[in-house]
Design a protein around this motif. Structure first.
Motif, PDB file in Angstrom:
ATOM      1  N   PHE A 129       0.860  -1.187   0.000  1.00 56.00           N
ATOM      2  CA  PHE A 129       0.000   0.000   0.000  1.00 56.00           C
ATOM      3  C   PHE A 129       0.892   1.231   0.000  1.00 56.00           C
ATOM      4  N   GLU A 131       1.148   5.529  -0.431  1.00 59.64           N
ATOM      5  CA  GLU A 131       0.493   6.835  -0.462  1.00 59.64           C
ATOM      6  C   GLU A 131       0.464   7.335  -1.903  1.00 59.64           C
ATOM      7  N   VAL A 170      -8.391   0.511   3.980  1.00 60.20           N
ATOM      8  CA  VAL A 170      -7.192  -0.331   3.898  1.00 60.20           C
ATOM      9  C   VAL A 170      -7.518  -1.754   4.355  1.00 60.20           C
ATOM     10  N   VAL A 188       2.025  -7.672   4.419  1.00 61.88           N
ATOM     11  CA  VAL A 188       1.534  -6.347   4.029  1.00 61.88           C
ATOM     12  C   VAL A 188       2.651  -5.345   4.287  1.00 61.88           C
ATOM     13  N   LEU A 190       3.348  -1.148   4.135  1.00 61.05           N
ATOM     14  CA  LEU A 190       2.720   0.164   4.039  1.00 61.05           C
ATOM     15  C   LEU A 190       3.806   1.221   3.847  1.00 61.05           C
ATOM     16  N   ILE A 194      -0.193   6.163   5.163  1.00 59.09           N
ATOM     17  CA  ILE A 194      -1.320   5.248   5.092  1.00 59.09           C
ATOM     18  C   ILE A 194      -2.040   5.304   6.438  1.00 59.09           C
ATOM     19  N   ASP A 217      -0.898  -1.546  14.001  1.00 55.23           N
ATOM     20  CA  ASP A 217      -0.903  -2.105  12.651  1.00 55.23           C
ATOM     21  C   ASP A 217      -1.243  -3.593  12.645  1.00 55.23           C
ATOM     22  N   TYR A 220      -4.336  -4.669  10.884  1.00 53.56           N
ATOM     23  CA  TYR A 220      -4.306  -5.004   9.465  1.00 53.56           C
ATOM     24  C   TYR A 220      -3.888  -6.461   9.236  1.00 53.56           C
ATOM     25  N   VAL A 264       2.835  -7.331   9.081  1.00 47.56           N
ATOM     26  CA  VAL A 264       2.627  -5.963   8.610  1.00 47.56           C
ATOM     27  C   VAL A 264       3.865  -5.137   8.941  1.00 47.56           C
ATOM     28  N   ARG A 266       5.774  -1.148   8.125  1.00 45.04           N
ATOM     29  CA  ARG A 266       5.426   0.214   7.701  1.00 45.04           C
ATOM     30  C   ARG A 266       6.666   1.097   7.664  1.00 45.04           C
ATOM     31  N   ASP A 268       6.874   5.171   7.323  1.00 48.32           N
ATOM     32  CA  ASP A 268       6.003   6.359   7.302  1.00 48.32           C
ATOM     33  C   ASP A 268       6.791   7.549   7.832  1.00 48.32           C
TER      34      ASP A 268
END
Length: 439
Positions: A129, A131, A170, A188, A190, A194, A217, A220, A264, A266, A268
């Motif tokens: 995923f 942005e 999401v 997953v 990210l 997100i 997270d 998710y 998951v 991420r 960010d």
């Protein structure tokens, strides 16, 4: 009487010194020797010239059933050969050690051992995923990232999320993709801003002003768990984002309600200050994708060693840095696991793993450094673990410490908040990913 008391306190001081505990005392240094011809696996461990109670157990990779291999009391045994193994299979061993002179003290060790394990050709599907605002400026890097994932055995599916996307958007996409192919969707990732799920009513770092909803997270990754938003009612946290009231979109659960199906991860950087890092957010994401690519293609390499920067020690019954010692010993070897400074000793030296802990704030760890250090220094560690108060709340508004680590000028690819709870990296040794270790 005075002399008696003096002798008593001297004896007490001697006892405290003799049995003073450090984070390494909570760890069993383990090694393994594989004989594929027999086949067999010999597990070795250390006892420090003392007798101990030893519990050794094993399971096959992906199994949930452990089998006791050795359960003995008051022994000086430091090795065990397991003949019940097969070529092409991978096994996980765990050990619990209690010194007979330290009856209240327990140490643990874990390791993953493959007997000529097969090469992983296909890892399954990964949902990426991104942005939407990053799609155009990072088109080259994202296409390269997709090729790198395919080269690593993944089947990536990209979803570009608009700025109006919600947590539900999401999650619904993840559930839809998973239900369409539950046997193959595994992870997953990210990238960018997100939507961040929040959940719970607890303070994992024990600070009263931090009790409330934390970033989650794992929501998710839990495809079929029941998450509610109707019981927690708490507006006391110092940070408004940690408030949690019925119907606010933040969930009630402080513990994942069912086993997570998906890992998951991420990256960010939306809360990083561009002036502090002297780079735009787009440039920071490009930097991360560049070092990710360089790692996957071996343009970026590190020494087979690990670093521990422990500024807590044995802290009120907890050994946070045991995360480092326990994981790193079997991965790079005891002799290659050293105590050093997380920032000062990683400019010219490189490390496969690094662990740092110290009294924390949202942007710093006592004795370690702060987010500005990550903005300016080159930290040449590939996979990092960090622990301190407030760090786990990586969505904080101004230069959160863990996301700053990922945005650093050096080579940090991952950052785990490791201390409450402990993390287990042992499957790196048999070719697995950090996502696999997470699940």
């Amino acid at each position: 009487m005075r002399n008696t008391l003096t002798l008593f306190f001297l004896f007490l001081a001697f006892q405290i010194s003799l049995f003073s505990q450090s984070t390494t005392d909570a760890v069993v240094a383990m090694t393994a020797e594989v004989n594929a011809a027999t086949p067999s696996i010999t597990i070795n461990w250390e006892l420090s010239n003392e007798t101990a109670n030893i519990l050794l157990f094993r399971r096959e990779k992906d199994s949930t059933s452990w089998f006791i291999m050795l359960d003995t009391v008051g022994t000086n045994q430091t090795t065990f050969t397991d003949p019940f193994v097969e070529v092409g299979r991978t096994y996980e061993y765990g050990i619990v050690r209690e010194f007979t002179t330290w009856t209240t003290f327990t140490a643990f060790g874990y390791m993953s051992v493959a007997v000529e394990g097969e090469m992983t050709e296909t890892r399954g599907k990964i949902l990426v995923f991104v942005e939407q605002a990053l799609q155009s400026p990072l088109q080259f890097e994202l296409e390269r990232f997709e090729r790198d994932l395919i080269g690593d055995g993944w089947q990536p599916t990209f979803h570009f999320m608009s700025e109006t996307a919600t947590v539900d958007d999401v999650k619904n996409q993840i559930v839809s993709d998973y239900n369409a192919d539950p046997d193959n969707v595994k992870q997953v990732f990210l990238l960018g801003e997100i939507p961040v799920p929040y959940s719970g009513n607890t303070n994992w770092d024990a600070h009263p002003d931090h009790q409330g909803a934390w970033v989650a997270d794992t929501y998710y990754g839990d495809v079929d768990g029941i998450w509610t938003d109707n019981t927690v009612n708490n507006t006391s946290p110092a940070r408004a984002a940690n408030d949690n009231i019925p119907g606010d979109g933040k969930f009630d659960q402080s513990v994942v309600p069912s086993a997570s199906e998906l890992a998951v991860g991420r990256v960010d950087f939306s809360n990083l200050d561009e002036n502090t890092f002297n780079a735009t957010h787009v440039e920071l994401y490009r930097r991360y994708l560049d070092k990710n690519h360089n790692w996957r293609t071996k343009k970026y390499t590190v020494s087979n060693q690990a670093l521990i920067d422990d500024n807590f020690g044995y802290f009120q019954g907890e050994a946070f840095a045991a995360n480092g010692w326990r994981n790193f010993y079997p991965l790079v070897g005891k002799d290659n696991t050293i105590e050093a400074d997380f920032f000062n000793d990683t400019d010219d030296e490189s490390y496969l793993f690094g662990y740092a802990c110290g009294g924390g704030s949202y942007v710093s760890a006592g004795g370690v450094g702060n987010s500005t250090n990550f903005a300016n220094d080159s930290v040449n560690i590939a996979f990092s673990m960090i622990f301190g108060s407030y760090h786990g709340d990586w969505d904080s508004e101004n230069n959160p410490f863990m996301m700053s680590a990922l945005a650093s000028r050096g080579g940090i690819l991952s950052c785990s908040w490791a201390g409450r709870p402990h993390w287990f990296y042992q499957y790196f040794a048999s070719g697995e990913t950090l996502g696999y270790c997470t699940v």
